[in-house]
Design a protein around this motif. Structure first.
Motif, mmCIF file in Angstrom:
data_model
loop_
_atom_site.group_PDB
_atom_site.id
_atom_site.type_symbol
_atom_site.label_atom_id
_atom_site.label_comp_id
_atom_site.label_asym_id
_atom_site.label_seq_id
_atom_site.Cartn_x
_atom_site.Cartn_y
_atom_site.Cartn_z
ATOM 1 N N THR A 116 -101.310 32.718 20.614
ATOM 2 C CA THR A 116 -100.819 32.205 21.896
ATOM 3 C C THR A 116 -100.511 33.301 22.907
ATOM 4 O O THR A 116 -100.552 33.050 24.107
ATOM 5 C CB THR A 116 -99.551 31.352 21.699
ATOM 6 N N ASP A 117 -100.224 34.514 22.443
ATOM 7 C CA ASP A 117 -99.830 35.566 23.386
ATOM 8 C C ASP A 117 -100.952 35.983 24.329
ATOM 9 O O ASP A 117 -100.686 36.497 25.412
ATOM 10 C CB ASP A 117 -99.245 36.779 22.667
ATOM 11 N N ILE A 118 -102.217 35.751 23.983
ATOM 12 C CA ILE A 118 -103.287 36.122 24.912
ATOM 13 C C ILE A 118 -103.671 34.980 25.854
ATOM 14 O O ILE A 118 -104.522 35.151 26.715
ATOM 15 C CB ILE A 118 -104.534 36.687 24.199
ATOM 16 N N CYS A 119 -103.004 33.819 25.718
ATOM 17 C CA CYS A 119 -103.250 32.709 26.660
ATOM 18 C C CYS A 119 -102.948 33.139 28.098
ATOM 19 O O CYS A 119 -103.542 32.619 29.036
ATOM 20 C CB CYS A 119 -102.400 31.491 26.313
ATOM 21 N N LYS A 120 -102.050 34.094 28.244
ATOM 22 C CA LYS A 120 -101.710 34.553 29.597
ATOM 23 C C LYS A 120 -102.891 35.241 30.276
ATOM 24 O O LYS A 120 -102.915 35.412 31.486
ATOM 25 C CB LYS A 120 -100.485 35.467 29.572
ATOM 26 N N LEU A 121 -103.903 35.632 29.505
ATOM 27 C CA LEU A 121 -105.103 36.242 30.071
ATOM 28 C C LEU A 121 -106.089 35.202 30.599
ATOM 29 O O LEU A 121 -107.058 35.550 31.264
ATOM 30 C CB LEU A 121 -105.788 37.123 29.022
ATOM 31 N N VAL A 122 -105.843 33.937 30.275
ATOM 32 C CA VAL A 122 -106.666 32.844 30.804
ATOM 33 C C VAL A 122 -106.041 32.477 32.147
ATOM 34 O O VAL A 122 -105.015 31.817 32.208
ATOM 35 C CB VAL A 122 -106.679 31.626 29.853
ATOM 36 N N ILE A 123 -106.653 32.969 33.229
ATOM 37 C CA ILE A 123 -106.042 32.786 34.544
ATOM 38 C C ILE A 123 -106.840 31.818 35.405
ATOM 39 O O ILE A 123 -108.045 31.672 35.257
ATOM 40 C CB ILE A 123 -105.878 34.138 35.277
ATOM 41 N N ARG A 124 -106.116 31.183 36.286
ATOM 42 C CA ARG A 124 -106.710 30.233 37.213
ATOM 43 C C ARG A 124 -107.480 31.009 38.274
ATOM 44 O O ARG A 124 -106.965 31.944 38.884
ATOM 45 C CB ARG A 124 -105.591 29.402 37.859
ATOM 46 N N ARG A 125 -108.721 30.603 38.487
ATOM 47 C CA ARG A 125 -109.538 31.240 39.522
ATOM 48 C C ARG A 125 -109.289 30.534 40.842
ATOM 49 O O ARG A 125 -109.015 29.336 40.873
ATOM 50 C CB ARG A 125 -111.015 31.150 39.144
ATOM 51 N N ASN A 126 -109.407 31.284 41.934
ATOM 52 C CA ASN A 126 -109.231 30.638 43.234
ATOM 53 C C ASN A 126 -110.459 29.789 43.551
ATOM 54 O O ASN A 126 -111.507 29.926 42.938
ATOM 55 C CB ASN A 126 -108.920 31.650 44.341
ATOM 56 N N ASN A 127 -110.357 28.926 44.541
ATOM 57 C CA ASN A 127 -111.418 27.973 44.870
ATOM 58 C C ASN A 127 -112.751 28.640 45.187
ATOM 59 O O ASN A 127 -113.800 28.104 44.905
ATOM 60 C CB ASN A 127 -111.008 27.089 46.043
#
Length: 143
Positions: A116-127
Motif C-alpha cells: 500500500t505504501d507505493i499507492c501514493k505514486l499512483v497520481i491523478r493526471r490533469n485533464n
C-alpha cells in the motif's frame, strides 16, 4: 471501517455511509480506496465480483452488474456508474490489459497487492494529459 490508519482498515467491516462521509475517509485517494476494496474482497468474500489477478499486479471486475450495484457505492463516490469508475482508472493511469490470461484486467506499475505504501505514486493526471492519442490520431500526425 471504524478507524483508518495510513489508509488501511483496522477491522473487517465494510465502510458505512457515516465512515465514507468522514473527513479522514474522504482524504484517502482513489487508488488507496481501490486497494482497500481489493483487500476486502478476499477477507469479506466478494472476490467472485472483483479481485486481484494472479501475481498481484492487476485486478479484474468479473461481474460488472454486481460490482456496480453492491460494491462501488460502499467504497467510491461514483455510486453505481461503472463508466465513472473506468474513467477514474484512466485518470490515474491504469491500463486495461488487452490480451493474455489477464485480459480485461487493469494494471498500474505502482499498484501491487499487499504494497500500500507505493499507492501514493499512483497520481491523478490533469485533464490535458488524460486523453492519449489513438492510433488513428497518431497516424494523422505522422502523415
Amino acid at each position: 471501517i471504524s478507524k483508518m490508519t495510513l489508509g488501511r482498515t483496522t477491522n473487517c467491516q465494510m465502510p458505512t455511509t457515516e465512515t465514507r462521509r468522514s473527513a479522514e475517509y474522504e482524504a484517502i485517494s482513489f487508488p488507496m480506496k481501490l486497494h482497500i476494496m481489493l483487500e476486502d474482497a478476499e477477507t469479506k468474500g466478494f472476490q467472485d465480483i472483483v479481485s486481484w489477478q494472479s501475481g498481484g499486479k492487476s485486478f479484474k471486475v468479473m461481474n460488472v452488474a454486481r460490482f456496480s450495484g453492491e460494491i462501488m457505492g460502499l467504497y467510491f463516490h461514483q455510486g453505481t456508474k461503472y463508466k465513472s469508475f473506468q474513467r477514474q482508472l484512466n485518470i490515474y493511469g491504469f491500463r486495461r490489459i488487452q490480451s493474455g490470461v489477464r485480459k480485461g484486467g487493469y494494471a498500474h506499475s505502482s499498484f501491487i497487492r499487499g504494497v500500500t505504501d507505493i499507492c501514493k505514486l499512483v497520481i491523478r493526471r490533469n485533464n490535458k494529459t488524460t486523453a492519449l492519442p489513438t492510433c488513428v490520431e497518431t497516424q494523422k500526425v505522422r502523415a
